[in-house]
Scaffold this motif. Structure first.
Motif, PDB file in Angstrom:
ATOM      1  N   CYS A 151       4.830  -1.080   3.772  1.00 16.34           N
ATOM      2  CA  CYS A 151       3.646  -1.218   4.617  1.00 16.34           C
ATOM      3  C   CYS A 151       2.502  -1.703   3.735  1.00 16.34           C
ATOM      4  CB  CYS A 151       3.299   0.123   5.260  1.00 16.34           C
ATOM      5  SG  CYS A 151       2.040   0.017   6.561  1.00 16.34           S
ATOM      6  N   LYS A 173       0.821  -1.211   0.000  1.00 18.64           N
ATOM      7  CA  LYS A 173       0.000   0.000   0.000  1.00 18.64           C
ATOM      8  C   LYS A 173       0.856   1.262   0.000  1.00 18.64           C
ATOM      9  CE  LYS A 173      -3.842  -2.335   0.194  1.00 18.64           C
ATOM     10  NZ  LYS A 173      -4.758  -2.380  -0.974  1.00 18.64           N
ATOM     11  N   GLU A 226      -1.194  -4.695   3.396  1.00 25.55           N
ATOM     12  CA  GLU A 226      -2.282  -5.479   3.973  1.00 25.55           C
ATOM     13  C   GLU A 226      -2.030  -6.957   3.708  1.00 25.55           C
ATOM     14  OE1 GLU A 226      -7.111  -6.093   3.409  1.00 25.55           O
ATOM     15  OE2 GLU A 226      -6.153  -4.233   2.732  1.00 25.55           O
ATOM     16  N   ASP A 243      -5.082  -7.924   8.107  1.00 25.90           N
ATOM     17  CA  ASP A 243      -4.332  -7.049   9.012  1.00 25.90           C
ATOM     18  C   ASP A 243      -3.509  -6.041   8.211  1.00 25.90           C
ATOM     19  OD1 ASP A 243      -5.245  -8.167  11.340  1.00 25.90           O
ATOM     20  OD2 ASP A 243      -3.516  -9.476  11.644  1.00 25.90           O
ATOM     21  N   ARG A 244      -3.438  -4.843   8.722  1.00 29.73           N
ATOM     22  CA  ARG A 244      -2.597  -3.793   8.152  1.00 29.73           C
ATOM     23  C   ARG A 244      -1.290  -3.799   8.937  1.00 29.73           C
ATOM     24  NH1 ARG A 244      -4.460   0.563  10.097  1.00 29.73           N
ATOM     25  NH2 ARG A 244      -3.954   2.077   8.465  1.00 29.73           N
ATOM     26  N   SER A 275      -2.019   5.621   9.061  1.00 30.83           N
ATOM     27  CA  SER A 275      -2.195   5.264   7.655  1.00 30.83           C
ATOM     28  C   SER A 275      -1.081   4.319   7.207  1.00 30.83           C
ATOM     29  CB  SER A 275      -2.173   6.526   6.790  1.00 30.83           C
ATOM     30  OG  SER A 275      -0.854   7.068   6.748  1.00 30.83           O
ATOM     31  N   PHE A 276      -1.243   3.769   5.984  1.00 32.86           N
ATOM     32  CA  PHE A 276      -0.184   2.932   5.434  1.00 32.86           C
ATOM     33  C   PHE A 276       1.103   3.737   5.247  1.00 32.86           C
ATOM     34  CE2 PHE A 276      -3.894   0.407   3.926  1.00 32.86           C
ATOM     35  CZ  PHE A 276      -3.550  -0.810   4.492  1.00 32.86           C
ATOM     36  N   ASP A 278      -5.207   1.576  14.352  1.00 30.80           N
ATOM     37  CA  ASP A 278      -6.231   2.086  13.437  1.00 30.80           C
ATOM     38  C   ASP A 278      -6.011   3.554  13.084  1.00 30.80           C
ATOM     39  OD1 ASP A 278      -7.449  -0.375  13.468  1.00 30.80           O
ATOM     40  OD2 ASP A 278      -8.932   0.176  14.999  1.00 30.80           O
TER      41      ASP A 278
END
Length: 350
Positions: free
Chosen positions: A72, A38, A74, A89-90, A148-149, A145
């Protein structure tokens, strides 16, 4: 579920060029996860030791793999033996896969792994400048959460490096902080140093654009042009005593000496910027001033996890220092801009 057998990626053949390739999408083995990328940012070390020419040896040897060590993404598939990370999961990726058994690995500092199997993403094993990345579960940290990526990509190396040095310096509200070099790591040091209580924060750089960016983002209280007059300006800002803590993020000999010379008696100084050499009057600048000088190299998995949690708690977003975003197809332009060293962070987004 991955619905394609091949993917686009980028390699760095040297001579300031970028090579676009099509390669097979890997399948996760035991203890591995497959990430849909991402965000994958460009580090100054990529420019210094790979993009311009392949300078690295040992830990910095480039093996012609997919580039990018600040990934980074998902999770889209997991291999057998994966228990902590799940599909969806991120995750941010600690950018070195160590052996897990040597002293450095057992302390979480995979960067210092001494085993011949040590492999850094984007250096000795495929990195983040591709549509998918095969990663070891033990190097993956779930993103809060709130982040961000792009935030996660920046933490993977640059922000983690700055945080580790600030921890080594024991930065607190008792300290004025001097940062020489306001590239991405210097900007990170300023943001995190303020969150840890330091102030005022003084930053220096040769680039007017970087000085302006640091000031506009409110990361430094004083943006001082490097070169002639910098030492005098810093002395005036510190009442002639120097800063309690300083950190060089530039790798420049002149900036390293500036940081040391403007660290107060009994102060602490860290060298983070890679490459080059430095020569200074040891008695005058180090011994007689009773200064503690640290060399700090990246961070640990534990401290990277702490940093992710702290960023969420502090309400800070590393991606505010990203000045340029490019798709993978424009990786050549992304590297060209990063190599100019005039802006903030350059990030490839998917």
């Amino acid at each position: 579920m991955v619905m394609t057998e091949t993917m686009a990626g980028v390699r760095l053949p040297g001579d300031s060029t970028v090579e676009h390739v099509t390669v097979a999408v890997p399948s996760p083995g035991h203890g591995q996860v497959l990430l849909a990328m991402k965000a994958s940012s460009i580090c100054g070390s990529d420019i210094r030791a790979i993009y311009r020419e392949h300078l690295g040896h040992g830990a910095e040897a480039y093996r012609g793999v997919i580039a990018g060590h600040e990934p980074c993404g998902e999770v889209v598939a997991v291999g057998p033996g994966v228990h902590r990370i799940g599909v969806g999961d991120r995750v941010a990726v600690y950018h070195i896969a160590g052996c897990g058994q040597c002293d450095e690995c057992r302390h979480g500092y995979l960067i210092g792994c001494t085993a011949p199997t040590r492999a850094a993403y984007g250096w000795q094993r495929d990195g983040g400048h591709a549509e998918y990345l095969l990663a070891e579960e033990r190097t993956c940290l779930v993103l809060p959460d709130e982040l961000s990526f792009a935030d996660g990509a920046l933490v993977s190396c640059g922000f983690g490096t700055a945080y580790e040095a600030l921890l080594r310096l024991r930065v607190s509200g008792l300290d004025r902080l001097l940062i020489t070099g306001l590239g991405p790591v210097g900007l990170a040091a300023a943001m995190l140093g303020r969150a840890m209580g330091a102030g005022p924060i003084i930053g220096t750089d040769l680039s007017p654009d970087r000085l302006k960016l640091a000031a506009d983002l409110g990361l430094v209280d004083h943006a001082v042009p490097a070169g002639d007059g910098a030492a005098e300006a810093i002395a005036e800002l510190t009442g002639g005593r120097g800063a309690e803590a300083s950190i060089d993020c530039s790798g420049s000999a002149a900036a390293r000496e500036l940081a040391l010379a403007n660290t107060r008696t009994w102060g602490r100084c860290a060298f983070v910027g890679e490459g080059g050499t430095v020569s200074f009057a040891v008695s005058e600048l180090l011994i007689h001033k009773q200064i503690t000088l640290y060399g700090s190299w990246v961070t640990s998995v534990r401290h990277m996890a702490d940093l992710l949690a702290n960023l969420a708690r502090w309400g800070l977003r590393p991606d505010v220092v990203v000045s340029h975003r490019y798709p993978l197809a424009e990786a050549a332009e992304a590297y060209r801009v990063a190599a100019e060293g005039a802006g903030g962070k350059v990030c490839i987004v998917f």
